[in-house]
Design an enzyme around this catalytic site. Structure first.
Site, short mmCIF file in Angstrom:
data_model
loop_
_atom_site.label_atom_id
_atom_site.label_comp_id
_atom_site.label_asym_id
_atom_site.label_seq_id
_atom_site.Cartn_x
_atom_site.Cartn_y
_atom_site.Cartn_z
N GLN A 99 -18.55 14.96 -77.45
CA GLN A 99 -18.68 16.26 -78.14
C GLN A 99 -20.12 16.74 -78.06
O GLN A 99 -20.44 17.85 -78.46
CB GLN A 99 -18.31 16.10 -79.62
N ASP A 102 -25.92 17.72 -75.56
CA ASP A 102 -27.14 17.25 -74.88
C ASP A 102 -26.74 16.57 -73.56
O ASP A 102 -25.56 16.40 -73.27
CB ASP A 102 -27.94 16.30 -75.80
N HIS A 117 -17.55 20.12 -75.78
CA HIS A 117 -18.20 21.26 -76.45
C HIS A 117 -19.23 21.95 -75.58
O HIS A 117 -20.07 22.70 -76.08
CB HIS A 117 -18.82 20.79 -77.78
N SER A 187 -18.11 12.09 -86.87
CA SER A 187 -17.46 12.19 -88.18
C SER A 187 -15.96 12.42 -88.00
O SER A 187 -15.19 12.28 -88.95
CB SER A 187 -18.06 13.35 -88.99
N ALA A 229 -25.21 2.85 -83.04
CA ALA A 229 -24.66 2.74 -81.68
C ALA A 229 -25.64 2.05 -80.74
O ALA A 229 -25.25 1.23 -79.91
CB ALA A 229 -24.32 4.14 -81.17
P1 OAD Z 1 -21.38 14.76 -87.20
O1 OAD Z 1 -22.75 15.12 -87.63
O2 OAD Z 1 -20.25 15.45 -87.84
O3 OAD Z 1 -21.17 13.19 -87.37
C1 OAD Z 1 -22.10 12.27 -86.90
C2 OAD Z 1 -21.59 10.87 -87.18
O4 OAD Z 1 -22.48 9.94 -86.64
C3 OAD Z 1 -21.43 10.54 -88.69
O5 OAD Z 1 -20.14 9.99 -88.90
C4 OAD Z 1 -22.54 9.50 -88.91
O6 OAD Z 1 -22.15 8.53 -89.89
C5 OAD Z 1 -22.66 8.86 -87.54
N1 OAD Z 1 -23.96 8.26 -87.22
C6 OAD Z 1 -25.20 8.67 -87.60
N2 OAD Z 1 -26.15 7.94 -87.02
C7 OAD Z 1 -25.51 7.01 -86.24
C8 OAD Z 1 -25.93 5.97 -85.37
N3 OAD Z 1 -27.23 5.73 -85.17
N4 OAD Z 1 -24.99 5.23 -84.75
C9 OAD Z 1 -23.66 5.48 -84.94
N5 OAD Z 1 -23.21 6.46 -85.76
C10 OAD Z 1 -24.11 7.21 -86.39
O7 OAD Z 1 -21.35 14.95 -85.60
P2 OAD Z 1 -20.09 15.10 -84.65
O8 OAD Z 1 -18.95 14.30 -85.12
O9 OAD Z 1 -20.58 14.89 -83.27
O10 OAD Z 1 -20.32 21.06 -82.35
O11 OAD Z 1 -19.76 16.64 -84.87
C11 OAD Z 1 -18.78 17.27 -84.10
C12 OAD Z 1 -19.22 18.66 -83.70
O12 OAD Z 1 -19.63 19.40 -84.85
C13 OAD Z 1 -20.43 18.69 -82.79
O13 OAD Z 1 -20.09 18.53 -81.44
C14 OAD Z 1 -21.04 20.04 -83.06
C15 OAD Z 1 -20.82 20.16 -84.55
O14 OAD Z 1 -20.68 21.44 -85.05
C16 OAD Z 1 -20.96 21.68 -81.32
O15 OAD Z 1 -22.10 21.44 -80.98
C17 OAD Z 1 -20.15 22.71 -80.60
#
Ligand code: OAD
Length: 245
Positions: A99, A102, A117, A187, A229
Site C-alpha cells: 500500500q 514510497d 495505492h 493497520s 518489521a
Molecule cells: P497505518 O498508519 O494505518 O498503519 C501502520 C501500521 O504499522 C500500524 O498498524 C502500526 O502498528 C504498524 N507499525 C508501526 N511501526 C511499525 C514497525 N516498525 N514495524 C511493523 N509495524 C509497524 O498505515 P497503512 O495500513 O499502510 O493511503 O495505511 C493504509 C493506507 O492509508 C496508506 O496506504 C495510505 C493511508 O491513507 C495512501 O497513501 C493512498
C-alpha cells in the site's frame, strides 16, 4: 521458537504473498498514517489527500506532497525491505503487494511488486493524460504539465478514487492462489487492501502478521508476531537460511 515456526511455514508454503503498509517504512524514518504519531492525527486528510483537496486547493495539496517526497528522497530501505527482496530472489515470495507509495521496496531490490495505492514519484496530467516519473522534488508549486499547462497530479490513490484496476486484479488473483500471506506493518483499515488477507484465509490459507501492535487483521491471523518489521523479517530470513543449510 516462534520465528522458527514462521520460517517452517514459509519453507513449506506452495504460494507465498506479502502485504505491506506504512509500518515497514517507519523503520526508515517515514511517518505512518494512523495512531498517536500518525500523519492523519496531525493533518486532516480531507485537506491534503482527497480528490477535492487536489482540485480546489492544489497549492496546499502540493505543499504536503512535496514534504512527503522530500522525506522519501532522504529515506533508505531498511533491513525489513531488504529481507523481503531476498525472500523474492530466493524463490519463496511470489508477489509483494504494497500500500506504500514510497519506492523503498524497489530500491531494496524487490521486483515482483504490485503498488495498490500508486507511486509518489509518478505524476499524471488529469487533462491530457501526460505521465512522467519525477527525478527530483518539484520546485514549481503546483507543478504543471509540460504539454498543456494543467496542474499535474501525483499518481497516488486519493480518498474518493478507485484503485488502479490492474493492480487490484493482480493482487486478488495472487491472494486466491496463496496458501500463506505475510501481513506486515499495516493497520488493515483501508479497503480493499485490508480485505486481501481474508481472501487467503477464506480458501484455507494462513495469515502471519508482523506488527508493533494488534491491528484490524490480528483477530484473523494464525500467528501474530509483535515487533518492528526491520527487526523481525531479517530474523525470519536467518531462520530460513539456517534450516536450508
Ligand atoms: P497505518 O498508519 O494505518 O498503519 C501502520 C501500521 O504499522 C500500524 O498498524 C502500526 O502498528 C504498524 N507499525 C508501526 N511501526 C511499525 C514497525 N516498525 N514495524 C511493523 N509495524 C509497524 O498505515 P497503512 O495500513 O499502510 O493511503 O495505511 C493504509 C493506507 O492509508 C496508506 O496506504 C495510505 C493511508 O491513507 C495512501 O497513501 C493512498
Amino acid at each position: 521458537m516462534e520465528l522458527k515456526k514462521v520460517a517452517q511455514k514459509i519453507r513449506t508454503a506452495g504460494y507465498l504473498v506479502a502485504l505491506t503498509g506504512a509500518g515497514i517504512s517507519a523503520d526508515s524514518g517515514l511517518p505512518i498514517f494512523r495512531g498517536k504519531n500518525g500523519i492523519w492525527n496531525k493533518i486532516d486528510p480531507d485537506k491534503v489527500a482527497t480528490i477535492e483537496a487536489f482540485e480546489k486547493y492544489p497549492e496546499r495539496f502540493w505543499k504536503f506532497h512535496i514534504q512527503m517526497l522530500s522525506l522519501v528522497l532522504k529515506a533508505v530501505p531498511n533491513a525489513g525491505h531488504k529481507a523481503l527482496a531476498e525472500l523474492e530472489t530466493s524463490g519463496f515470495l511470489k508477489l509483494l503487494i504494497t500500500q506504500n507509495v514510497d519506492d523503498l521496496h524497489e530500491r531494496a531490490g524487490s521486483q515482483k511488486i504490485v503498488k495498490l495505492h500508486g507511486d509518489i514519484w509518478t505524476v499524471i496530467c488529469p487533462k491530457c493524460g501526460f505521465m512522467d516519473r519525477l527525478s527530483e522534488v518539484p520546485t514549481q508549486i503546483p507543478p504543471r504539465c509540460p504539454e498543456c499547462e494543467n496542474i499535474l497530479k501525483p499518481n497516488v490513490v486519493l480518498f474518493g478514487e478507485l484503485l488502479p484496476p490492474d493492480a487490484i486484479t493482480e493482487a486478488i488473483s495472487a491472494c486466491k492462489k496463496a496458501d500463506l500471506i505475510l501481513v506486515i506493518g499495516t493497520s488493515g483499515s483501508v479497503m480493499p487492501a485490508g480485505s486481501l488477507p481474508l481472501i487467503v484465509k477464506n480458501h484455507g490459507g494462513e495469515i502471519i502478521e508482523i506488527n508493533t501492535e494488534p491491528s484490524a487483521i490480528t483477530k484473523f491471523a494464525d500467528m501474530f508476531i509483535q515487533g518492528r518489521a526491520a527487526n523481525i523479517l531479517p530474523k525470519i530470513l536467518k531462520e530460513l537460511k539456517e534450516s536450508n543449510s
